[in-house]
Every structure is written in C-alpha cells, then in structure tokens.
Design an enzyme around this catalytic site. Sequence first.
Site, PDB file in Angstrom:
ATOM      1  N   THR A  14      29.262  40.168  24.467  1.00 19.99           N
ATOM      2  CA  THR A  14      30.945  39.639  24.342  1.00 19.99           C
ATOM      3  C   THR A  14      31.394  39.515  25.712  1.00 19.99           C
ATOM      4  O   THR A  14      32.292  38.690  25.853  1.00 19.99           O
ATOM      5  CB  THR A  14      31.641  40.676  23.606  1.00 19.99           C
ATOM      6  OG1 THR A  14      31.003  40.606  22.180  1.00 19.99           O
ATOM      7  CG2 THR A  14      32.918  40.197  23.347  1.00 19.99           C
ATOM      8  N   SER A  60      23.667  41.114  21.913  1.00 24.40           N
ATOM      9  CA  SER A  60      22.651  42.269  21.958  1.00 24.40           C
ATOM     10  C   SER A  60      22.112  42.805  20.808  1.00 24.40           C
ATOM     11  O   SER A  60      21.229  43.633  20.686  1.00 24.40           O
ATOM     12  CB  SER A  60      23.160  43.169  22.727  1.00 24.40           C
ATOM     13  OG  SER A  60      24.148  44.194  22.029  1.00 24.40           O
ATOM     14  N   THR A  93      27.921  45.184  23.430  1.00 24.31           N
ATOM     15  CA  THR A  93      28.255  46.643  23.139  1.00 24.31           C
ATOM     16  C   THR A  93      27.367  47.091  21.863  1.00 24.31           C
ATOM     17  O   THR A  93      27.133  48.283  21.734  1.00 24.31           O
ATOM     18  CB  THR A  93      29.662  46.664  22.566  1.00 24.31           C
ATOM     19  OG1 THR A  93      29.819  45.920  21.610  1.00 24.31           O
ATOM     20  CG2 THR A  93      30.611  46.256  23.739  1.00 24.31           C
TER      21      THR A  93
END
Length: 309
Positions: A14, A60, A93
């Site tokens: 992000t 991710s 994250t």
Amino acid sequence: MSLRKIVVLGTGGTIAGTAASAEDNLGYTAAQIGVDRLLAAIPSLQGQQIESEQVAQIDSKDMDFEIWLRLAQRCAHWLAQEDTQGIVITHGTDTLEETAFFLQAVLSPGKPVVLTCAMRPATALVPDGPQNLLDAMAVARTPGAQGVVAVCAGKIHSALDVQKVHPYRLDAFSSGDAGVLGFVEEGAVRLLRAWPDAPAIKSPPALSAPHQWPRVDIVMSYAGVDASGVRAMIAQGAAGMVVACTGNGTLHHDLEAALLEAQAQGVQVVRATRCAEGRVLPGVADALPDARGLSPVKARIALMLALMT
Ligand code: SIN
C-alpha cells in the site's frame, strides 16, 4: 550525519499504492509506484547516500518463496558491503511479519534491516507512507542498530514479535506481550529494549531453489473441525503442519487424532496458539511439540526452515 549508504529495497504494498481519489483509503491498487518515486517524494532524503532497488512490485498478500529468496539474496549482497550502514525494505502490511521473521531467521544481520509500510496509499490526502519511510531511514542510520525490525506509526517492532493486529488503523502492528523495541520521535530513536541479536531459529539452512522448499501447512482447531483438512494436506505432500490451537495449545479431539496419526506417519506437527497474545505453555505429557511462542505463520516458517536442514 553518517556517510555510509542506506539501501532501500522496494517490494510494493500500500505504501506504493494508488487510488483514483485522494479521499479513498480503501479502493486503491497496491504496488503501483516505484521505490525511487517514494524516496523522491521526501525532501530531506535528497542528497543523502541512498541506493535503491526494486526487488518486487506486489500486493504482499501474494508474497511467495521466489521473492523471499531474492530478497534474502539482495539483503546479503548489500549487507556484505562495508559502506552499507543498513537496509530499508518497503513492504505491504499484510505479510510483513512473515517476511521480517524469514529474513531474521536466514540472515540474523549484524546491521539493521528495517521493514516499513503504510496503511494508506501514496495518493491519500494524508498518506502515512512518507513518515514511515522517513522513520525507517532514521532507524537504519542509528549507530548500533542491528537485526530485522519493522517500523510503522512511530513504533519499532522486532521481527520475532511483530504482528499485524488491525485491518484499517494506521497503527496496525503490535509486539504483543513483548512490547515495542522503541519509538521514532522527530527522527530520533528512543530504544526501550535491545536490538534483535539472536538468530530466530537455531540452525539456519542454506536456501535451495524455492520449488524444493518443504511444504508446511497451517490448520486451525475450531468448533466442529474434522480431519479432512489434515488428510488433504498430507495428500498434497505436507512434510510439516502447524496447528493454530485453541487457548493453551488444546485441540478438538477429532483434529488431534488426525494430527497424531500424521505425526506417526513422519509429518512434523507443531502446536501454536490462535490467541492473539501469549504463548503455549508446554506440559510434560505433550505429544505434539509447541511453537515456543511463535505465532502460527511464523511457526510455519521456522518449521519449513528446520525441515530444510
Ligand atoms: C499489502 O500488504 O501489500 C497491501 C496492504 C497493505 O500494504 O496495507
């Protein structure tokens, strides 16, 4: 200021995401902006000794073993250079804690490797990525810093303890019972605990090609669970299994029977707790070993690496 260089490795997330509207913090696409542009957006970094490299460009959630191997190799390459002071990795994250644990396990670096991230895209009205990146650079430049850590929302977490605990808020990570390593305040690090210096696992293996990495699956114990998941994993060739247990490592009896059978067939089974905090406290009569305080996703990596040796 130190004259040694900081290497910034981009992997997406992000922090590199874009949305059509500056007010949209949810409907964005991760991994759109290159690491060079993320660095160029921070005025105080201009003129500093920084090398950057785009190792991957992914959301991710899609992290895979090929990228982990490449990331470990690029970290090892840069860490070996005398004039490298530390490494910063921009990362999504969602699996940051897994990558952090993996890198600490295979590298145990004597220099800082600092993962950082953002909860809002780079195009947000008030993005959190630039501050997190700036804070991560400050940590990487801190004399004496070492080991793999994560920096988010002004907090420094060790790779061993860090866990994403919130899907939306900017301060999305916790170090649970252990507490944060320290804080970054206006560019200065205030350390509460020692930098990570112990290997995350006992004997880190030499990494083979990712297709040779042993398959380790995670199964969860919950009301009404049966043995079919365990059987399917064995059929797919699982060499190991981590079970996210209820409470202090307890298991539904049907699942326990299936896992004991798997263990008898040579599958390595490890018990972690599905509780967000704390660890499984072992008992003398435990038939299945516990994860020694690791969360299920980290216990999976530890078992995978142990099975490689
Ligand atoms: C990701 O993990 O790549 C997307 C979510 C995030 O970075 O917050």
